[in-house]
Design an enzyme around this catalytic site. Structure first.
Site: not given
Ligand code: F6R
Length: 261
Positions: A67, A136, A138, A143
């Site tokens: 992303d 959440d 995702h 989301e």
């Molecule tokens: C990042 C991504 C997000 C993260 C998620 C967890 O490329 O796709 O889905 O993996 O928000 O973030 P962290 O690892 O910082 O807790």
């Protein structure tokens, strides 16, 4: 889904790095799916250490990130393209241009998303996808409410995700972009092996839904229950709410070393 509960991020990194090494050993031109965020950092450090020790090479490999924020300037340190270069890609021997990400600065966003889908397809698909999970539920930036069949597209980030990520933007939630381009759940599910990392108590609720909840767009990561080869690497805190934690631990302990994940 294989659920592996380990003591900490270091142990998780070791198991994930073994999987990356084994893949590149049998397929040197493998395609890796790379997550940003804090969850995979220890994995990247461990893989870099093994690269430095001459145990693994990315010379023929390719990579796709999950992303990208929309609208962050090209040189912004939190642009995911720059983040993945800093934390991983520039530290190993990928060929120039071998790792791509969605173009969050594209003038024509639908065309950029379609081009990203084509690039993944033309590379032969992702062999090993590393994903984190949001509080959440995702994965990538799909989301709650995301279509379980979604493809790469623009999404609006939830306030919760922007608050969670404010730590990368000087604690200022208003500095976190409101939109992103993200691989869809239908895109991610086509990877041949998905390794999901969850570390810390703040991930426990999402992990509970991921592993033991019903499949629902309200907890987008639950789509992974439909995938034949998913490994969830969890620390004790993230696994805290799992009803069958004892069973998962016992199963993993009984697994022969040669089998891998
Ligand atoms: C990042 C991504 C997000 C993260 C998620 C967890 O490329 O796709 O889905 O993996 O928000 O973030 P962290 O690892 O910082 O807790």
């Amino acid at each position: 889904m294989e659920v592996v509960i380990l003591a900490d991020a270091t142990q998780i990194a070791g198991v994930a790095a073994d999987a990356v090494g084994a893949l590149l050993g049998r397929k040197p031109d493998a395609v890796l799916g790379l997550a940003t965020g804090s969850s995979p950092l220890a994995i990247y450090d461990e893989v870099v250490a093994r690269h430095d020790a001459g145990l693994v090479s990315f010379r023929q490999a390719r990579g796709f990130t999950l992303d990208e924020y929309v609208g962050l300037p090209a040189d912004h340190p939190e642009r995911y393209r720059n983040v993945i270069d800093r934390v991983f890609v520039s530290r190993v021997d990928f060929a120039v241009g071998a790792v791509q990400g969605p173009d969050g600065l594209a003038a024509d966003i639908p065309a950029a998303c379609a081009a990203y889908e084509s690039a993944i397809r033309e590379a032969g698909g992702v062999d090993l996808q590393i994903v984190g999970i949001g509080t959440d539920g995702h994965i990538a930036f799909n989301e709650p409410g995301s279509s379980l069949a979604s493809r790469t597209r623009i999404k609006t980030l939830t306030r919760q995700t922007r608050t969670d990520n404010a730590r990368f933007f000087g604690g200022e939630v208003d500095s976190v972009p409101t939109h992103c381009l993200t691989q869809g759940l239908g895109t991610i599910i086509e990877a041949r092996h998905v390794i999901l990392i969850a570390i810390g108590i703040r991930k426990a609720e999402a992990v509970h839904h991921l592993v033991e909840g019903p499949v629902s767009a309200m907890w987008p990561a639950t789509i992974l229950q439909h995938h034949p080869h998913v490994t969830a690497l969890l620390d004790d805190a993230a696994a805290h709410r799992l009803q069958l934690a004892g069973y998962y631990r016992e199963t993993y302990r009984a697994k022969p070393d040669w089998q891998g994940i």
